[in-house]
Motif scaffolding. Sequence first.
Motif, PDB file in Angstrom:
ATOM      1  N   LEU A  50       0.829  -1.207   0.000  1.00 37.44           N
ATOM      2  CA  LEU A  50       0.000   0.000   0.000  1.00 37.44           C
ATOM      3  C   LEU A  50       0.862   1.256   0.000  1.00 37.44           C
ATOM      4  N   LEU A  51       1.938   1.246   0.770  1.00 34.95           N
ATOM      5  CA  LEU A  51       2.838   2.396   0.804  1.00 34.95           C
ATOM      6  C   LEU A  51       3.514   2.589  -0.557  1.00 34.95           C
ATOM      7  N   ALA A  52       3.923   1.484  -1.193  1.00 37.18           N
ATOM      8  CA  ALA A  52       4.534   1.571  -2.519  1.00 37.18           C
ATOM      9  C   ALA A  52       3.539   2.104  -3.544  1.00 37.18           C
ATOM     10  N   ALA A  53       2.270   1.694  -3.420  1.00 35.13           N
ATOM     11  CA  ALA A  53       1.242   2.164  -4.346  1.00 35.13           C
ATOM     12  C   ALA A  53       1.021   3.665  -4.208  1.00 35.13           C
ATOM     13  N   LEU A  54       0.960   4.158  -2.979  1.00 34.25           N
ATOM     14  CA  LEU A  54       0.790   5.590  -2.757  1.00 34.25           C
ATOM     15  C   LEU A  54       1.985   6.367  -3.298  1.00 34.25           C
ATOM     16  N   HIS A  55       3.190   5.823  -3.089  1.00 35.41           N
ATOM     17  CA  HIS A  55       4.398   6.476  -3.615  1.00 35.41           C
ATOM     18  C   HIS A  55       4.352   6.536  -5.135  1.00 35.41           C
ATOM     19  N   ALA A  56       3.960   5.420  -5.769  1.00 31.60           N
ATOM     20  CA  ALA A  56       3.907   5.390  -7.228  1.00 31.60           C
ATOM     21  C   ALA A  56       2.859   6.348  -7.775  1.00 31.60           C
ATOM     22  N   SER A  57       1.686   6.390  -7.146  1.00 33.76           N
ATOM     23  CA  SER A  57       0.608   7.248  -7.657  1.00 33.76           C
ATOM     24  C   SER A  57       0.954   8.727  -7.538  1.00 33.76           C
ATOM     25  N   THR A  58       1.656   9.109  -6.470  1.00 27.30           N
ATOM     26  CA  THR A  58       2.031  10.519  -6.317  1.00 27.30           C
ATOM     27  C   THR A  58       3.117  10.937  -7.304  1.00 27.30           C
ATOM     28  N   ARG A  59       3.864   9.970  -7.841  1.00 24.65           N
ATOM     29  CA  ARG A  59       4.918  10.268  -8.816  1.00 24.65           C
ATOM     30  C   ARG A  59       4.475   9.984 -10.252  1.00 24.65           C
ATOM     31  N   ASP A  60       3.182   9.777 -10.451  1.00 26.39           N
ATOM     32  CA  ASP A  60       2.634   9.483 -11.784  1.00 26.39           C
ATOM     33  C   ASP A  60       3.307   8.272 -12.409  1.00 26.39           C
ATOM     34  N   MET A  61       3.552   7.262 -11.602  1.00 20.91           N
ATOM     35  CA  MET A  61       4.126   6.020 -12.086  1.00 20.91           C
ATOM     36  C   MET A  61       3.127   4.891 -11.843  1.00 20.91           C
ATOM     37  N   GLY A  62       3.376   3.746 -12.468  1.00 23.01           N
ATOM     38  CA  GLY A  62       2.553   2.583 -12.248  1.00 23.01           C
ATOM     39  C   GLY A  62       3.172   1.680 -11.199  1.00 23.01           C
ATOM     40  N   LEU A  63       2.441   0.641 -10.825  1.00 22.64           N
ATOM     41  CA  LEU A  63       2.930  -0.315  -9.836  1.00 22.64           C
ATOM     42  C   LEU A  63       2.685  -1.728 -10.331  1.00 22.64           C
ATOM     43  N   ILE A  64       3.708  -2.570 -10.167  1.00 17.47           N
ATOM     44  CA  ILE A  64       3.586  -4.001 -10.430  1.00 17.47           C
ATOM     45  C   ILE A  64       3.713  -4.707  -9.089  1.00 17.47           C
ATOM     46  N   CYS A  65       2.696  -5.489  -8.732  1.00 20.13           N
ATOM     47  CA  CYS A  65       2.680  -6.120  -7.414  1.00 20.13           C
ATOM     48  C   CYS A  65       2.076  -7.512  -7.518  1.00 20.13           C
ATOM     49  N   PRO A  66       2.135  -8.309  -6.447  1.00 20.31           N
ATOM     50  CA  PRO A  66       1.504  -9.631  -6.459  1.00 20.31           C
ATOM     51  C   PRO A  66      -0.006  -9.531  -6.613  1.00 20.31           C
TER      52      PRO A  66
END
Length: 478
Positions: free
Chosen positions: A98-114
Amino acid sequence: MTCCSALVIVGLPDKAVAESRERVRAALNAIGLALPPKRITVNLSPADLPKEGSHFDLPIALGLLAAIGAADAEALSHYVAVGELGLDGRIAASPGVLLAALHASTRDMGLICPAAQGPEAAWAGKFDLIAAPDLLALLAHLKGTQPLPAPQPGEAETSRGGPDLAQIKGQEVAKRALEIAAAGGHNLLMSGPPGAGKSLLASCLPSILPPLDPAEALEVSMVASVAGELEGGRLRRRRPFRSPHHSASMPALVGGGLKVRPGEISLAHLGVLFLDELPEFQRGVLDSLRQPLETGTVSVARANMHVTFPARVQLIAAMNPCRCGHLGDPSLACARAPRCAADYQAKVSGPLLDRIDLHVEVAAVSAADLTLPPPAEGSEQVSHRVAAARHVQRQRYDGEGARTNAEADGELLDRVATPDESGRKLLADAAAAMRLSARGYHRVLRVARTIADLAGAQDVGRIHVAEALSYRRQAPRN
């Protein structure tokens, strides 16, 4: 015979990260890919920052896939990746998504996760999110041959309270103090003989606390995600209630350890930290709570890093008056009284006690009380008054950096909690007679403000100050 490739990971990896090379190699072999027969170096930058955890597996694997041309390096550069790899290529859950997702969204990046943590990551909002069950499915999605479905946010956790206050017979003073503590977010200490109902009273607190609002739920869920305790992507909606055993170590309570993780005080953020048998905790462990209770944060310092966790908690504690527990009862008290009580209570330091707003003596329940019918008022009625008081505080402190009366300080506290003339005189006289510290003086004001809110009063009056003073611990005389 082909030459085997040598895969080396540099950049201060811990044991789990160093072993990633074997998991990554096996995962690639499982999907039919092999590394070229040459020396390959994976550099985890910056090199002077220690790297911990198995969540580096997936980004290392994706970097290798991009290097050998099996994935588009340009496309991957716009993603943050988190996940542990199984030897068969499956992508396993790892803490902090969840923390990685918030970091990615604030930087206009995507997230790859399980895939198992897709519902958790989806709470971060609308952004490019790929939740893959394994490496093969992830590669198919990236190449556009078999797109993966977009994960939806997990269901919010259902609100569940503890025991109902209607179960408690007698103890009207203690129940009133519990209501005040819930309404203003105040710390509470209950002292009384064994079996008086202190633990039961504390367990009733969740049933009268208001649920977390959306912003608070996200804060609490982020801490739970870092600790790996967010299950099924369900966002936390009820306030945490943590009750560690008195054998808990300092890292367990305030955070830290070999691999720095949140302690009980951070896992109780925006909720309740209940310490039963308070003097049985190690004194150093208890004193480590003093700074977090004042600032609402915990800073874990190491030689090469500093980590800060939120710790805005409501401390509820319970203790016996002495080791045998029956001080004041002539038929049961031990022969060492009052020395027994003095030695036992001295295990809790004065500065920690000074940070507790409400001190309540919980008397033993008599047999006559137990035969009475259940009280007419239970948790539902009390929770309505608590919710109304919290609503007033939210409006009062909107934009002020505080949520409850317990967090008000400085000029803000003077502005909202200064009593009328008779109340000021009573407080000044009591502060001198009770030898209140400056901290104690301001905590009385906060409690008085909460009592006024429960009564629906606009201003703090003498009656509110008087009740707040009745819950204050008097400094011992030399």
